[in-house]
Design a protein around this motif. Structure first.
Motif, mmCIF file in Angstrom:
data_model
loop_
_atom_site.group_PDB
_atom_site.id
_atom_site.type_symbol
_atom_site.label_atom_id
_atom_site.label_comp_id
_atom_site.label_asym_id
_atom_site.label_seq_id
_atom_site.Cartn_x
_atom_site.Cartn_y
_atom_site.Cartn_z
ATOM 1 N N PHE A 187 -0.335 -11.950 -13.935
ATOM 2 C CA PHE A 187 0.991 -11.706 -13.346
ATOM 3 C C PHE A 187 1.100 -10.299 -12.772
ATOM 4 O O PHE A 187 1.521 -10.110 -11.626
ATOM 5 C CB PHE A 187 2.080 -11.931 -14.405
ATOM 6 C CG PHE A 187 3.461 -11.564 -13.920
ATOM 7 C CD1 PHE A 187 4.146 -12.379 -13.037
ATOM 8 C CD2 PHE A 187 4.059 -10.373 -14.333
ATOM 9 C CE1 PHE A 187 5.406 -12.026 -12.585
ATOM 10 C CE2 PHE A 187 5.320 -10.016 -13.885
ATOM 11 C CZ PHE A 187 6.002 -10.847 -13.004
ATOM 12 N N GLU A 188 0.749 -9.286 -13.540
ATOM 13 C CA GLU A 188 0.909 -7.910 -13.092
ATOM 14 C C GLU A 188 0.059 -7.633 -11.862
ATOM 15 O O GLU A 188 0.478 -6.920 -10.929
ATOM 16 C CB GLU A 188 0.551 -6.935 -14.218
ATOM 17 C CG GLU A 188 1.512 -6.976 -15.400
ATOM 18 C CD GLU A 188 2.930 -6.593 -14.993
ATOM 19 O OE1 GLU A 188 3.095 -5.854 -13.998
ATOM 20 O OE2 GLU A 188 3.879 -7.056 -15.654
ATOM 21 N N GLU A 189 -1.163 -8.201 -11.849
ATOM 22 C CA GLU A 189 -2.052 -7.993 -10.713
ATOM 23 C C GLU A 189 -1.486 -8.623 -9.447
ATOM 24 O O GLU A 189 -1.456 -8.002 -8.370
ATOM 25 C CB GLU A 189 -3.430 -8.584 -11.033
ATOM 26 C CG GLU A 189 -4.440 -8.450 -9.890
ATOM 27 C CD GLU A 189 -5.760 -9.131 -10.212
ATOM 28 O OE1 GLU A 189 -6.555 -9.324 -9.275
ATOM 29 O OE2 GLU A 189 -5.978 -9.484 -11.402
ATOM 30 N N ILE A 190 -1.034 -9.879 -9.596
ATOM 31 C CA ILE A 190 -0.452 -10.589 -8.447
ATOM 32 C C ILE A 190 0.814 -9.883 -7.978
ATOM 33 O O ILE A 190 1.043 -9.726 -6.766
ATOM 34 C CB ILE A 190 -0.124 -12.049 -8.824
ATOM 35 C CG1 ILE A 190 -1.413 -12.830 -9.073
ATOM 36 C CG2 ILE A 190 0.701 -12.725 -7.744
ATOM 37 C CD1 ILE A 190 -2.256 -13.015 -7.817
ATOM 38 N N LYS A 191 1.632 -9.419 -8.911
ATOM 39 C CA LYS A 191 2.881 -8.743 -8.560
ATOM 40 C C LYS A 191 2.615 -7.476 -7.753
ATOM 41 O O LYS A 191 3.272 -7.219 -6.725
ATOM 42 C CB LYS A 191 3.658 -8.413 -9.836
ATOM 43 C CG LYS A 191 4.958 -7.678 -9.587
ATOM 44 C CD LYS A 191 5.673 -7.390 -10.909
ATOM 45 C CE LYS A 191 6.934 -6.570 -10.673
ATOM 46 N NZ LYS A 191 7.626 -6.236 -11.953
ATOM 47 N N LYS A 192 1.637 -6.703 -8.227
ATOM 48 C CA LYS A 192 1.308 -5.446 -7.537
ATOM 49 C C LYS A 192 0.812 -5.720 -6.118
ATOM 50 O O LYS A 192 1.217 -5.067 -5.149
ATOM 51 C CB LYS A 192 0.252 -4.689 -8.339
ATOM 52 C CG LYS A 192 -0.163 -3.364 -7.705
ATOM 53 C CD LYS A 192 -1.230 -2.681 -8.555
ATOM 54 C CE LYS A 192 -1.664 -1.360 -7.886
ATOM 55 N NZ LYS A 192 -2.738 -0.680 -8.659
ATOM 56 N N ASP A 193 -0.091 -6.706 -6.009
ATOM 57 C CA ASP A 193 -0.645 -7.049 -4.699
ATOM 58 C C ASP A 193 0.440 -7.550 -3.756
ATOM 59 O O ASP A 193 0.480 -7.204 -2.566
ATOM 60 C CB ASP A 193 -1.732 -8.110 -4.874
ATOM 61 C CG ASP A 193 -2.436 -8.437 -3.559
ATOM 62 O OD1 ASP A 193 -2.806 -7.486 -2.847
ATOM 63 O OD2 ASP A 193 -2.563 -9.631 -3.242
ATOM 64 N N LEU A 194 1.379 -8.348 -4.300
ATOM 65 C CA LEU A 194 2.451 -8.914 -3.484
ATOM 66 C C LEU A 194 3.387 -7.814 -2.975
ATOM 67 O O LEU A 194 3.819 -7.835 -1.818
ATOM 68 C CB LEU A 194 3.229 -9.949 -4.292
ATOM 69 C CG LEU A 194 4.372 -10.676 -3.563
ATOM 70 C CD1 LEU A 194 3.823 -11.470 -2.374
ATOM 71 C CD2 LEU A 194 5.103 -11.620 -4.530
ATOM 72 N N ILE A 195 3.681 -6.839 -3.832
ATOM 73 C CA ILE A 195 4.563 -5.731 -3.429
ATOM 74 C C ILE A 195 3.940 -4.926 -2.311
ATOM 75 O O ILE A 195 4.598 -4.548 -1.339
ATOM 76 C CB ILE A 195 4.887 -4.832 -4.637
ATOM 77 C CG1 ILE A 195 5.778 -5.585 -5.639
ATOM 78 C CG2 ILE A 195 5.579 -3.545 -4.183
ATOM 79 C CD1 ILE A 195 6.038 -4.842 -6.933
ATOM 80 N N GLU A 196 2.622 -4.683 -2.445
ATOM 81 C CA GLU A 196 1.922 -3.913 -1.413
ATOM 82 C C GLU A 196 1.951 -4.632 -0.068
ATOM 83 O O GLU A 196 2.219 -4.029 0.976
ATOM 84 C CB GLU A 196 0.483 -3.654 -1.846
ATOM 85 C CG GLU A 196 0.354 -2.691 -3.015
ATOM 86 C CD GLU A 196 -1.090 -2.543 -3.486
ATOM 87 O OE1 GLU A 196 -1.957 -3.285 -2.941
ATOM 88 O OE2 GLU A 196 -1.348 -1.710 -4.373
ATOM 89 N N LYS A 197 1.715 -5.955 -0.105
ATOM 90 C CA LYS A 197 1.733 -6.724 1.134
ATOM 91 C C LYS A 197 3.139 -6.803 1.714
ATOM 92 O O LYS A 197 3.322 -6.788 2.929
ATOM 93 C CB LYS A 197 1.169 -8.124 0.895
ATOM 94 C CG LYS A 197 -0.339 -8.131 0.653
ATOM 95 C CD LYS A 197 -0.880 -9.537 0.526
ATOM 96 C CE LYS A 197 -2.389 -9.499 0.350
ATOM 97 N NZ LYS A 197 -2.974 -10.858 0.235
ATOM 98 N N THR A 198 4.114 -6.896 0.832
ATOM 99 C CA THR A 198 5.506 -6.958 1.295
ATOM 100 C C THR A 198 5.892 -5.685 2.013
ATOM 101 O O THR A 198 6.600 -5.710 3.030
ATOM 102 C CB THR A 198 6.455 -7.191 0.100
ATOM 103 O OG1 THR A 198 6.096 -8.410 -0.551
ATOM 104 C CG2 THR A 198 7.904 -7.278 0.574
ATOM 105 N N GLU A 199 5.427 -4.549 1.492
ATOM 106 C CA GLU A 199 5.700 -3.268 2.155
ATOM 107 C C GLU A 199 5.055 -3.218 3.530
ATOM 108 O O GLU A 199 5.633 -2.685 4.485
ATOM 109 C CB GLU A 199 5.205 -2.124 1.282
ATOM 110 C CG GLU A 199 6.012 -1.946 0.004
ATOM 111 C CD GLU A 199 5.445 -0.853 -0.883
ATOM 112 O OE1 GLU A 199 4.329 -0.370 -0.573
ATOM 113 O OE2 GLU A 199 6.101 -0.492 -1.891
ATOM 114 N N VAL A 200 3.858 -3.811 3.610
ATOM 115 C CA VAL A 200 3.174 -3.847 4.912
ATOM 116 C C VAL A 200 3.951 -4.716 5.885
ATOM 117 O O VAL A 200 4.177 -4.336 7.041
ATOM 118 C CB VAL A 200 1.736 -4.368 4.746
ATOM 119 C CG1 VAL A 200 1.078 -4.586 6.128
ATOM 120 C CG2 VAL A 200 0.916 -3.400 3.919
#
Length: 271
Positions: A18-31
């Motif tokens: 969960f934490e890994e997916i969440k972090k990756d998703l936030i980064e992509k969302t910012e992009v």
């Protein structure tokens, strides 16, 4: 008859990364938030939207699958409980009916006892054991006949005292007592007295306004015809005039001062 439920423990559920997916998703969302989509890269926008839609659908589909699996044991338990309760409901309803019939019989017996108690207490004739004085709580099993007797005694004393008070009023006492005997509402009876007094005062004021003494005309203010030509004989003339009492009196004095004979007009009645 004792229920014994199976021992159970809640399964540990969650997304392993969960934490890994969440972090990756936030980064992509910012992009995604920094990209400016134009006519030249609109296809890229559609591709990005498709990627996000697939991700959201995958998350939701897996949640639904796991939820169904998780609920299976509970659904089995619920079905078993519903079946047992349905079986127990029928005899419970029959017993409930018996209890209600028994309680109704007891309440009917108690009502008769209360009516007998009321009749023996010699209330005034105009007082009835109706909803104006009967308290439904008296029928409860926890309400003793002694407490009911005390309540009825107080009600009787209040009624007699209220009648005496209303009968001693300086005006409209009879109307107040009659109103109270009909309603057992002492506040309403006093309000009725005030209403009658206000109506009487209004009538009196109106009568006084109508009978105010009009000022008398002085003798020298009454017009007198000095000379009447001999060739002008008098004749009877019938007429109507819209007058108040003052004007009618002034007209009469005019006739008298000038020696004019007058008489009332006889109105023929319709046959």
């Amino acid at each position: 008859m004792e229920l014994v439920f199976k021992e159970y423990s809640l399964p540990q559920m969650g997304i392993a990364n969960f934490e890994e997916i969440k972090k990756d998703l936030i980064e992509k969302t910012e992009v995604y938030g920094k990209i400016v989509y134009t006519d030249e890269n609109i296809q890229t926008a559609k591709a990005d939207r498709s990627t996000l839609n697939k991700f959201i659908k995958a998350v939701n589909d897996e949640r639904i699958r796991i939820q169904k699996e998780y609920m299976k044991p509970f659904d089995t338990l619920k079905a078993q409980c519903d079946e047992l309760m349905k079986i127990a409901e029928e005899p419970k309803a029959a017993i409930d009916k018996v209890i209600k019939e028994y309680e109704q019989i007891k309440q009917d017996e108690k009502r008769l006892a209360i009516e007998e108690l009321f009749n023996n207490m010699l209330f005034p004739e105009f007082v009835k054991l109706d909803e104006k004085i009967f308290d439904p709580k008296w029928l409860n099993a926890t309400c003793s006949m002694k407490s009911i007797e005390e309540s009825l005694l107080k009600i009787k004393e209040d009624i007699i005292r209220n009648c005496q008070t209303l009968a001693g009023l300086p005006s409209y006492s009879h109307e107040a007592v009659i109103y109270y005997q009909r309603t057992l509402d002492v506040t309403g009876a006093l309000a009725k007295v005030r209403e009658l007094a206000e109506v009487e005062a209004a009538k009196k004021k109106m009568l006084e306004a109508e009978t105010v003494k009009q000022p008398e005309l002085k003798k020298d203010e009454i017009p007198v015809i000095e000379e009447v030509p001999a060739e002008a004989p008098r004749m009877w003339v019938a007429f109507e005039a819209l007058l108040n009492t003052y004007e009618a009196a002034a007209l009469k004095r005019f006739f008298d001062a000038n020696g004019i004979e007058y008489r009332p007009i006889k109105i023929k009645e319709d046959k």
